[in-house]
Design an enzyme around this catalytic site. Structure first.
Site, PDB file in Angstrom:
ATOM      1  N   ARG A  82      99.498 -68.910 -12.655  1.00 29.23           N
ATOM      2  CA  ARG A  82     100.788 -69.069 -11.980  1.00 29.23           C
ATOM      3  C   ARG A  82     101.924 -69.138 -13.001  1.00 29.23           C
ATOM      4  N   ILE A 128      88.460 -68.926 -12.304  1.00 27.70           N
ATOM      5  CA  ILE A 128      87.384 -69.030 -11.299  1.00 27.70           C
ATOM      6  C   ILE A 128      86.951 -67.639 -10.831  1.00 27.70           C
ATOM      7  N   ARG A 133      98.981 -67.317  -4.014  1.00 29.63           N
ATOM      8  CA  ARG A 133      99.324 -67.798  -2.685  1.00 29.63           C
ATOM      9  C   ARG A 133     100.614 -67.249  -2.063  1.00 29.63           C
ATOM     10  N   ASN A 143      91.426 -61.486  -7.081  1.00 25.35           N
ATOM     11  CA  ASN A 143      91.509 -62.878  -7.549  1.00 25.35           C
ATOM     12  C   ASN A 143      91.015 -63.844  -6.465  1.00 25.35           C
ATOM     13  N   THR A 201      95.187 -71.288   5.343  1.00 20.80           N
ATOM     14  CA  THR A 201      96.560 -71.145   5.842  1.00 20.80           C
ATOM     15  C   THR A 201      96.600 -71.026   7.358  1.00 20.80           C
ATOM     16  N   SER A 221      99.937 -60.447   5.932  1.00 24.33           N
ATOM     17  CA  SER A 221     100.187 -59.926   4.574  1.00 24.33           C
ATOM     18  C   SER A 221      98.829 -59.811   3.892  1.00 24.33           C
ATOM     19  N   TYR A 223      98.040 -61.261   1.169  1.00 24.22           N
ATOM     20  CA  TYR A 223      97.660 -62.643   0.833  1.00 24.22           C
ATOM     21  C   TYR A 223      96.963 -63.324   2.023  1.00 24.22           C
ATOM     22  N   HIS A 224      97.603 -63.292   3.197  1.00 29.16           N
ATOM     23  CA  HIS A 224      97.017 -63.968   4.357  1.00 29.16           C
ATOM     24  C   HIS A 224      95.654 -63.343   4.707  1.00 29.16           C
ATOM     25  N   LYS A 260      92.784 -64.931   2.971  1.00 30.47           N
ATOM     26  CA  LYS A 260      92.358 -66.220   3.543  1.00 30.47           C
ATOM     27  C   LYS A 260      91.460 -65.992   4.759  1.00 30.47           C
ATOM     28  N   THR A 293     119.375 -67.603   3.283  1.00 26.09           N
ATOM     29  CA  THR A 293     118.909 -66.240   3.562  1.00 26.09           C
ATOM     30  C   THR A 293     117.925 -66.205   4.724  1.00 26.09           C
TER      31      THR A 293
HETATM   32  P1  NAD Z   1     100.359 -72.412  -6.731  1.00 24.00           P
HETATM   33  O1  NAD Z   1     100.445 -70.951  -7.016  1.00 24.00           O
HETATM   34  O2  NAD Z   1     101.483 -73.293  -7.125  1.00 24.00           O
HETATM   35  O3  NAD Z   1      99.024 -73.012  -7.379  1.00 24.00           O
HETATM   36  C1  NAD Z   1      97.820 -72.309  -7.450  1.00 24.00           C
HETATM   37  C2  NAD Z   1      97.149 -72.676  -8.767  1.00 24.00           C
HETATM   38  O4  NAD Z   1      95.900 -71.985  -8.857  1.00 24.00           O
HETATM   39  C3  NAD Z   1      97.983 -72.273  -9.983  1.00 24.00           C
HETATM   40  O5  NAD Z   1      98.080 -73.347 -10.886  1.00 24.00           O
HETATM   41  C4  NAD Z   1      97.210 -71.089 -10.577  1.00 24.00           C
HETATM   42  O6  NAD Z   1      97.360 -70.993 -11.989  1.00 24.00           O
HETATM   43  C5  NAD Z   1      95.780 -71.408 -10.154  1.00 24.00           C
HETATM   44  N1  NAD Z   1      94.908 -70.217 -10.027  1.00 24.00           N
HETATM   45  C6  NAD Z   1      95.133 -69.085  -9.319  1.00 24.00           C
HETATM   46  N2  NAD Z   1      94.095 -68.241  -9.469  1.00 24.00           N
HETATM   47  C7  NAD Z   1      93.208 -68.851 -10.284  1.00 24.00           C
HETATM   48  C8  NAD Z   1      91.951 -68.482 -10.818  1.00 24.00           C
HETATM   49  N3  NAD Z   1      91.419 -67.269 -10.594  1.00 24.00           N
HETATM   50  N4  NAD Z   1      91.294 -69.361 -11.624  1.00 24.00           N
HETATM   51  C9  NAD Z   1      91.834 -70.574 -11.894  1.00 24.00           C
HETATM   52  N5  NAD Z   1      93.014 -70.990 -11.416  1.00 24.00           N
HETATM   53  C10 NAD Z   1      93.706 -70.119 -10.636  1.00 24.00           C
HETATM   54  O7  NAD Z   1     100.063 -72.543  -5.159  1.00 24.00           O
HETATM   55  P2  NAD Z   1     100.244 -73.821  -4.193  1.00 24.00           P
HETATM   56  O8  NAD Z   1     101.528 -73.675  -3.480  1.00 24.00           O
HETATM   57  O9  NAD Z   1      99.935 -75.053  -4.935  1.00 24.00           O
HETATM   58  O10 NAD Z   1      99.083 -73.535  -3.146  1.00 24.00           O
HETATM   59  C11 NAD Z   1      97.771 -74.009  -3.386  1.00 24.00           C
HETATM   60  C12 NAD Z   1      96.835 -73.521  -2.292  1.00 24.00           C
HETATM   61  O11 NAD Z   1      97.308 -73.986  -1.031  1.00 24.00           O
HETATM   62  C13 NAD Z   1      96.759 -72.006  -2.201  1.00 24.00           C
HETATM   63  O12 NAD Z   1      95.433 -71.596  -2.020  1.00 24.00           O
HETATM   64  C14 NAD Z   1      97.602 -71.668  -1.002  1.00 24.00           C
HETATM   65  O13 NAD Z   1      97.115 -70.514  -0.363  1.00 24.00           O
HETATM   66  C15 NAD Z   1      97.476 -72.904  -0.137  1.00 24.00           C
HETATM   67  N6  NAD Z   1      98.663 -73.128   0.691  1.00 24.00           N
HETATM   68  C16 NAD Z   1      99.904 -73.316   0.116  1.00 24.00           C
HETATM   69  C17 NAD Z   1     101.014 -73.526   0.919  1.00 24.00           C
HETATM   70  C18 NAD Z   1     102.405 -73.701   0.363  1.00 24.00           C
HETATM   71  O14 NAD Z   1     103.374 -73.754   1.149  1.00 24.00           O
HETATM   72  N7  NAD Z   1     102.586 -73.822  -0.945  1.00 24.00           N
HETATM   73  C19 NAD Z   1     100.852 -73.548   2.324  1.00 24.00           C
HETATM   74  C20 NAD Z   1      99.591 -73.350   2.872  1.00 24.00           C
HETATM   75  C21 NAD Z   1      98.500 -73.145   2.043  1.00 24.00           C
HETATM   76  N1  USQ Z   2     111.933 -66.473   5.442  1.00 26.35           N
HETATM   77  C1  USQ Z   2     113.303 -66.381   5.634  1.00 26.35           C
HETATM   78  N2  USQ Z   2     114.116 -66.524   4.566  1.00 26.35           N
HETATM   79  C2  USQ Z   2     113.649 -66.755   3.308  1.00 26.35           C
HETATM   80  C3  USQ Z   2     112.253 -66.867   3.115  1.00 26.35           C
HETATM   81  C4  USQ Z   2     111.422 -66.715   4.214  1.00 26.35           C
HETATM   82  O1  USQ Z   2     113.778 -66.176   6.756  1.00 26.35           O
HETATM   83  O2  USQ Z   2     114.464 -66.866   2.387  1.00 26.35           O
HETATM   84  C5  USQ Z   2     111.025 -66.330   6.598  1.00 26.35           C
HETATM   85  C6  USQ Z   2     109.927 -65.297   6.411  1.00 26.35           C
HETATM   86  O3  USQ Z   2     110.366 -64.001   6.770  1.00 26.35           O
HETATM   87  C7  USQ Z   2     108.844 -65.849   7.321  1.00 26.35           C
HETATM   88  C8  USQ Z   2     109.031 -67.354   7.246  1.00 26.35           C
HETATM   89  O4  USQ Z   2     110.352 -67.563   6.751  1.00 26.35           O
HETATM   90  O5  USQ Z   2     109.081 -65.467   8.638  1.00 26.35           O
HETATM   91  C9  USQ Z   2     108.047 -68.065   6.349  1.00 26.35           C
HETATM   92  O6  USQ Z   2     108.069 -67.509   5.052  1.00 26.35           O
HETATM   93  P1  USQ Z   2     107.561 -68.369   3.796  1.00 26.35           P
HETATM   94  O7  USQ Z   2     107.743 -67.539   2.563  1.00 26.35           O
HETATM   95  O8  USQ Z   2     108.175 -69.705   3.835  1.00 26.35           O
HETATM   96  O9  USQ Z   2     106.008 -68.589   4.155  1.00 26.35           O
HETATM   97  P2  USQ Z   2     104.736 -67.621   4.064  1.00 26.35           P
HETATM   98  O10 USQ Z   2     105.050 -66.319   3.472  1.00 26.35           O
HETATM   99  O11 USQ Z   2     104.082 -67.608   5.398  1.00 26.35           O
HETATM  100  O12 USQ Z   2     103.779 -68.367   3.026  1.00 26.35           O
HETATM  101  C10 USQ Z   2     103.808 -69.773   2.778  1.00 26.35           C
HETATM  102  C11 USQ Z   2     103.000 -70.032   1.517  1.00 26.35           C
HETATM  103  C12 USQ Z   2     101.544 -69.616   1.772  1.00 26.35           C
HETATM  104  C13 USQ Z   2     101.022 -70.333   3.004  1.00 26.35           C
HETATM  105  C14 USQ Z   2     101.903 -70.094   4.218  1.00 26.35           C
HETATM  106  C15 USQ Z   2     101.522 -70.998   5.394  1.00 26.35           C
HETATM  107  O13 USQ Z   2     103.543 -69.298   0.430  1.00 26.35           O
HETATM  108  O14 USQ Z   2     100.765 -69.941   0.632  1.00 26.35           O
HETATM  109  O15 USQ Z   2      99.720 -69.888   3.290  1.00 26.35           O
HETATM  110  O16 USQ Z   2     103.261 -70.471   3.891  1.00 26.35           O
HETATM  111  S1  USQ Z   2     101.857 -70.229   6.947  1.00 26.35           S
HETATM  112  O17 USQ Z   2     103.249 -69.729   6.942  1.00 26.35           O
HETATM  113  O18 USQ Z   2     101.673 -71.244   7.966  1.00 26.35           O
HETATM  114  O19 USQ Z   2     100.946 -69.108   7.100  1.00 26.35           O
END
Ligand code: NAD
Ligand code: USQ
Length: 406
Positions: free
Chosen positions: A35, A75, A101, A119, A145, A187, A189-190, A193, A261
């Site tokens: 990250r 990992i 993520r 990854n 997620t 997406s 990413y999603h 999951k 935005t």
């Molecule tokens: P982040 O990107 O800040 O942290 C992820 C960490 O994992 C980083 O430190 C990165 O270096 C490490 N990483 C990634 N790939 C790796 C690998 N192959 N080996 C070892 N380390 C690795 O993300 P976050 O916001 O802390 O999210 C953590 C988890 O929670 C994610 O799996 C994400 O999908 C989930 N999640 C996050 C949110 C959110 O809003 N941030 C919401 C829902 C779910």
């Molecule tokens: N959005 C805006 N303006 C912005 C940014 C986002 O309107 O400046 C909108 C997006 O179009 C979307 C919504 O807000 O409709 C959410 O976007 P987001 O970037 O806040 O969230 P998302 O892309 O869904 O991803 C984040 C985390 C991800 C996690 C997910 C949970 O990055 O790791 O899995 O939230 S959830 O949304 O419940 O699937």
């Protein structure tokens, strides 16, 4: 417990590691620091100045006398190292955050799609494979997620992972089954999951791995009780168009006088959870593992739902910010309702930290403090979901091309 936190240097992983350490657990962070490299690739940095992981853990020890160990490990790529580490340390539990993520990052180019899939899927599969191969009985808690469900409630609440269905048998009876709620990723990413869910289902069934999958909503906020303890324990805080999530972005934008935005009409409804509740949920999940042989335990880790434009209006009301309705870079429903069930965590004692002006203002204050670190040119979200969306995007919502400001 001895707990391995995979991805413990990240936004949710770091405060979780501190929280679990404070509770008296022996915490080991395994992270490849990818990250931090992505920040370098994108030319951005966390709004908050983050020290190295070694320095962060040193400060934690200085402040509390507790040790968090750090192990540099990929990992997804270093399977033998991971297996060796698990065999040697034999953790009681593993919290798996280690994935790419960000949805926008995963949609930037074909290279970013490939990276995200290889990854994330390899990380989860390597981990499951290594747990079985080493014969350890660690409880695996994965951060999934809410996006695995899509965001349409089809007029019914989204259940916690499983959907009860009736299937008509050849004999004319109805066979009852619980199936995984239909996957509907928005997406790449999603999508990873959703793939993770199948990996978990198989390894729980075939090998009896004890797995909890937390279907988490959008995490907002930055501080937890532990990160507040020392300036150098501060959490990561993303604001850029790829990694910044919607509510945190609005709060930072408000702090620096940038228009909020809103993508499209802002009618998108999403699930949210504060970072303090997120770490508490992980504690609760660790305390309540499934038994060996049980199906994967799935929780919806969210506390409330909000429409994007309502959030923008709320932040605008508190801070006086302007709201900009910009073209949406994503292919997603312009408007949706979302009702989500989350009784399991409430029954385990979670007291939700819902959106309150005080907490929103705290984030704005943090953002104001570090406003000098913001590169405004990195704020627009320019990762387009399809090639035909790309030319419609607005790379300068502050400038004259602003379509509408309310
Ligand atoms: P982040 O990107 O800040 O942290 C992820 C960490 O994992 C980083 O430190 C990165 O270096 C490490 N990483 C990634 N790939 C790796 C690998 N192959 N080996 C070892 N380390 C690795 O993300 P976050 O916001 O802390 O999210 C953590 C988890 O929670 C994610 O799996 C994400 O999908 C989930 N999640 C996050 C949110 C959110 O809003 N941030 C919401 C829902 C779910
Ligand atoms: N959005 C805006 N303006 C912005 C940014 C986002 O309107 O400046 C909108 C997006 O179009 C979307 C919504 O807000 O409709 C959410 O976007 P987001 O970037 O806040 O969230 P998302 O892309 O869904 O991803 C984040 C985390 C991800 C996690 C997910 C949970 O990055 O790791 O899995 O939230 S959830 O949304 O419940 O699937």
């Amino acid at each position: 417990m001895k707990i391995a936190v995979l991805g413990g240097d990240g936004f949710v992983g770091w405060p979780t590691s501190l929280h679990l350490s404070e509770l008296g657990h022996e915490v080991h962070i395994l992270d490849n620091l990818s990250r931090r490299w992505i920040d370098t690739e994108l030319g951005v940095q966390s709004l908050t100045p983050m020290d190295s992981i070694q320095e962060r853990t040193r400060i934690w020890h200085q402040e509390t006398g507790r040790r968090i160990r750090f192990h540099l490990l990929d990992i997804a790529k270093d399977y033998d190292l991971l297996k060796g580490w698990l065999a040697e340390h034999r953790p009681d539990a593993i919290v798996h955050f280690a994935e790419q993520r960000a949805a926008p990052y995963s949609m930037k180019s074909d290279r970013h799609k490939n990276y995200t899939v290889s990854n994330n899927v390899n990380a989860s599969h390597n981990l499951l494979n290594a747990i079985v191969e080493t014969g350890i009985d660690a409880h695996l808690v994965h951060l999934g997620t809410m996006g695995v469900y899509g965001y349409s409630s089809v007029g019914a609440a989204i259940p916690e992972g499983y959907l009860p269905v009736g299937i008509e048998t050849l004999a004319g009876d109805t066979a009852r089954q619980d199936i995984l709620y239909p996957a509907n990723p928005g997406s790449v990413y999603h999508m990873t999951k959703c793939l993770d869910q199948l990996l978990f289902q198989f390894y729980a069934k075939n090998d009896g791995v004890r797995i909890t999958d937390l279907h988490q909503g959008i995490v907002w906020g930055t501080h937890t009780d532990q990160t507040r303890r020392h300036p150098q324990l501060v959490n990561r805080f993303d604001y850029d168009g790829d990694y910044g999530t919607v509510l945190n972005r609005f709060l930072i934008q408000a702090a620096i006088g940038y228009p909020l935005t809103v993508h499209g009409t802002g009618g998108q409804t999403r699930a949210f959870i504060h970072i303090q509740d997120s770490v508490r949920c992980i504690e609760l999940a660790l305390k309540n593992p499934p038994a060996r042989g049980d199906r994967v335990k799935i929780f919806n880790q969210m506390t409330e739902t909000h429409r994007v434009r309502d959030l923008a209006e709320l932040v605008a009301k508190i801070t006086g910010a302007r709201v900009a309705y910009v073209p949406n870079p994503r292919k997603e429903a312009a408007e949706n309702d979302l009702v989500v069930r989350n009784e399991q965590f409430l029954e385990l004692g979670l007291k939700p930290t819902t959106l309150a002006e005080g907490l929103l203002s705290e984030v704005v204050d943090v953002a104001k403090k570090f406003a000098y670190r913001v590169d405004r040119s990195r704020i627009p979200a320019l990762s387009a979901w399809t090639k035909d969306i790309a030319p419609t995007l607005d790379s300068d919502p502050e400038g004259k091309r602003l379509r509408k400001v309310s």
